[in-house]
Design a protein around this motif. Sequence first.
Motif, PDB file in Angstrom:
ATOM      1  N   UNK A  76      56.585  28.099  34.435  1.00  0.00           N
ATOM      2  CA  UNK A  76      57.358  29.064  35.469  1.00  0.00           C
ATOM      3  C   UNK A  76      57.238  30.485  35.329  1.00  0.00           C
ATOM      4  N   UNK A  77      56.656  31.005  34.124  1.00  0.00           N
ATOM      5  CA  UNK A  77      56.779  32.370  33.970  1.00  0.00           C
ATOM      6  C   UNK A  77      55.302  32.676  33.329  1.00  0.00           C
ATOM      7  N   UNK A  78      54.415  33.593  34.187  1.00  0.00           N
ATOM      8  CA  UNK A  78      53.245  33.906  33.272  1.00  0.00           C
ATOM      9  C   UNK A  78      53.395  35.243  33.012  1.00  0.00           C
ATOM     10  N   UNK A  79      53.153  35.919  31.711  1.00  0.00           N
ATOM     11  CA  UNK A  79      52.896  37.245  31.413  1.00  0.00           C
ATOM     12  C   UNK A  79      51.396  37.169  30.920  1.00  0.00           C
ATOM     13  N   UNK A  80      50.581  38.109  31.737  1.00  0.00           N
ATOM     14  CA  UNK A  80      49.422  38.578  31.585  1.00  0.00           C
ATOM     15  C   UNK A  80      49.262  39.705  30.641  1.00  0.00           C
ATOM     16  N   UNK A  81      49.055  39.564  29.261  1.00  0.00           N
ATOM     17  CA  UNK A  81      49.350  40.875  28.589  1.00  0.00           C
ATOM     18  C   UNK A  81      48.048  40.948  27.660  1.00  0.00           C
ATOM     19  N   UNK A  82      47.049  39.856  27.567  1.00  0.00           N
ATOM     20  CA  UNK A  82      45.760  40.034  27.106  1.00  0.00           C
ATOM     21  C   UNK A  82      45.064  41.026  27.389  1.00  0.00           C
ATOM     22  N   UNK A  83      44.456  41.840  26.634  1.00  0.00           N
ATOM     23  CA  UNK A  83      43.548  42.946  27.203  1.00  0.00           C
ATOM     24  C   UNK A  83      42.905  43.542  25.965  1.00  0.00           C
ATOM     25  N   UNK A  84      41.888  44.426  26.126  1.00  0.00           N
ATOM     26  CA  UNK A  84      41.027  45.033  25.429  1.00  0.00           C
ATOM     27  C   UNK A  84      40.920  46.442  25.796  1.00  0.00           C
ATOM     28  N   UNK A  85      40.633  47.657  24.965  1.00  0.00           N
ATOM     29  CA  UNK A  85      40.423  49.054  25.409  1.00  0.00           C
ATOM     30  C   UNK A  85      39.009  49.127  25.842  1.00  0.00           C
ATOM     31  N   UNK A  86      38.251  48.505  25.532  1.00  0.00           N
ATOM     32  CA  UNK A  86      36.798  48.682  25.997  1.00  0.00           C
ATOM     33  C   UNK A  86      36.214  49.902  25.281  1.00  0.00           C
ATOM     34  N   UNK A  87      35.061  50.206  26.068  1.00  0.00           N
ATOM     35  CA  UNK A  87      34.260  51.264  25.647  1.00  0.00           C
ATOM     36  C   UNK A  87      35.130  52.751  25.688  1.00  0.00           C
ATOM     37  N   UNK A  88      35.238  53.338  24.803  1.00  0.00           N
ATOM     38  CA  UNK A  88      35.768  54.710  24.765  1.00  0.00           C
ATOM     39  C   UNK A  88      34.932  56.006  24.471  1.00  0.00           C
ATOM     40  N   UNK A  89      34.091  55.690  25.752  1.00  0.00           N
ATOM     41  CA  UNK A  89      33.201  56.820  25.756  1.00  0.00           C
ATOM     42  C   UNK A  89      33.303  57.254  27.071  1.00  0.00           C
ATOM     43  N   UNK A  90      32.210  58.644  27.323  1.00  0.00           N
ATOM     44  CA  UNK A  90      32.078  59.022  28.888  1.00  0.00           C
ATOM     45  C   UNK A  90      31.453  57.786  29.731  1.00  0.00           C
ATOM     46  N   UNK A 111      49.244  52.992  32.915  1.00  0.00           N
ATOM     47  CA  UNK A 111      49.159  54.371  33.507  1.00  0.00           C
ATOM     48  C   UNK A 111      47.735  54.577  33.824  1.00  0.00           C
ATOM     49  N   UNK A 112      46.700  54.104  32.801  1.00  0.00           N
ATOM     50  CA  UNK A 112      45.492  54.352  33.031  1.00  0.00           C
ATOM     51  C   UNK A 112      45.025  53.929  34.553  1.00  0.00           C
ATOM     52  N   UNK A 113      45.469  52.919  35.046  1.00  0.00           N
ATOM     53  CA  UNK A 113      45.094  52.483  36.011  1.00  0.00           C
ATOM     54  C   UNK A 113      45.640  53.053  37.266  1.00  0.00           C
ATOM     55  N   UNK A 114      46.613  54.071  37.140  1.00  0.00           N
ATOM     56  CA  UNK A 114      47.125  54.807  38.096  1.00  0.00           C
ATOM     57  C   UNK A 114      46.547  56.206  38.220  1.00  0.00           C
ATOM     58  N   UNK A 115      46.207  56.531  37.156  1.00  0.00           N
ATOM     59  CA  UNK A 115      45.622  58.000  36.872  1.00  0.00           C
ATOM     60  C   UNK A 115      44.286  58.150  36.351  1.00  0.00           C
ATOM     61  N   UNK A 116      43.917  57.198  35.838  1.00  0.00           N
ATOM     62  CA  UNK A 116      42.232  56.989  35.141  1.00  0.00           C
ATOM     63  C   UNK A 116      42.533  58.036  34.013  1.00  0.00           C
ATOM     64  N   UNK A 117      42.232  57.464  32.775  1.00  0.00           N
ATOM     65  CA  UNK A 117      41.938  58.137  31.382  1.00  0.00           C
ATOM     66  C   UNK A 117      40.665  58.684  31.220  1.00  0.00           C
ATOM     67  N   UNK A 118      40.413  59.892  30.979  1.00  0.00           N
ATOM     68  CA  UNK A 118      39.042  60.145  30.570  1.00  0.00           C
ATOM     69  C   UNK A 118      38.292  59.400  29.426  1.00  0.00           C
ATOM     70  N   UNK A 119      37.273  58.857  29.357  1.00  0.00           N
ATOM     71  CA  UNK A 119      36.369  58.239  28.473  1.00  0.00           C
ATOM     72  C   UNK A 119      37.087  56.726  28.400  1.00  0.00           C
ATOM     73  N   UNK A 120      37.794  56.428  29.006  1.00  0.00           N
ATOM     74  CA  UNK A 120      38.232  54.792  29.533  1.00  0.00           C
ATOM     75  C   UNK A 120      37.935  54.400  30.839  1.00  0.00           C
ATOM     76  N   UNK A 121      36.971  54.559  31.332  1.00  0.00           N
ATOM     77  CA  UNK A 121      36.629  54.216  32.750  1.00  0.00           C
ATOM     78  C   UNK A 121      36.573  52.840  33.224  1.00  0.00           C
ATOM     79  N   UNK A 122      36.080  51.928  32.198  1.00  0.00           N
ATOM     80  CA  UNK A 122      36.094  50.593  32.487  1.00  0.00           C
ATOM     81  C   UNK A 122      37.529  49.887  32.362  1.00  0.00           C
ATOM     82  N   UNK A 123      38.299  50.598  31.340  1.00  0.00           N
ATOM     83  CA  UNK A 123      39.715  50.200  31.010  1.00  0.00           C
ATOM     84  C   UNK A 123      40.669  50.634  32.185  1.00  0.00           C
TER      85      UNK A 123
END
Length: 231
Positions: free
Chosen positions: A67-81, A126-138
């Motif tokens: 009845x309830x799905x919470x999608x919390x699995x995630x990774x930071x990914x590359x922390x690079x330009x 918030x990275x998906x709203x604003x875009x954090x530097x060095x976290x483009x893929x994330x």
Amino acid sequence: MSATAARTRRAVVTGGLSGIGAAVVERLRADGCEVLTADIDPAADLVIDVSNGADIERYAAELADIDVLVNSAGIVGPNLPAWEVTPEAWARTIDINLTGSFLMTQAVLGGMRARGWGRVVNIASVAGKEGNPNLAAYSASKAGLIGLTKSLGKELATDGVLVNVVTPAVIATPMNDGTSDETLKYMIDKIPMKRPGTAPEVAALVSWLASDDCSFSTGAVFDASGGRSSY
Ligand SMILES: NC(=O)c1ccc[n+]([C@@H]2O[C@H](COP(=O)([O-])OP(=O)(O)OC[C@H]3O[C@@H](n4cnc5c(N)ncnc54)[C@H](O)[C@@H]3O)[C@@H](O)[C@H]2O)c1
């Protein structure tokens, strides 16, 4: 009273073995839900790599009854330009953070729609709203998750299935163990409350989004950022 009102709500929390996901598991159990964890961690109830459709398919029967799905699995990914990010690291981040949430959602929607009740809560950033530097893929994966939420909210608006997304700022969890001090400082400096959030603070918001009390909100973006992202 609807036919589903007497049913104990059954929830799946991806990434439920750590951080925000673990806090959500604890909170939903306290709310009276039966909760299954879905994680790559072998201690999970459903051992799933969310980016792997075959893993998810193995639990099709269990997921059809959710009845309830919470999608919390995630990774930071590359922390690079961005110009140093390999295509492989880019794809892995998108596969887990975005496609994984999509595949898990597809697996539960048939049952939710048939029963006329469901809640899907996606954990973006918030990275998906604003875009954090060095976290483009994330940042791109989380922006995609916000877009997916908005589409699903509209597609399911008359089916009793509500889909919303939470956009936390930096939260004190193991996810940040590998983030550089410079990036962490950048993220905390941008928070007007000048502190990271806690996993239970995010779980409290998810609890409401997963409940009957959330009844006129779908496809919406909910903030948990100490005032950083007030839009
Ligand atoms: N911690 C933060 O600062 C923060 C801020 C904003 C958004 N978020 C988001 O919140 C969510 C949870 O983050 P967290 O801080 O709890 O992280 P965490 O690292 O503490 O937990 C992540 C969990 O996801 C699981 N996981 C990783 N890859 C997986 C895969 N392929 N399949 C299944 N499970 C997998 C891990 O085993 C772990 O249990 C993530 O989507 C993250 O992007 C976190």
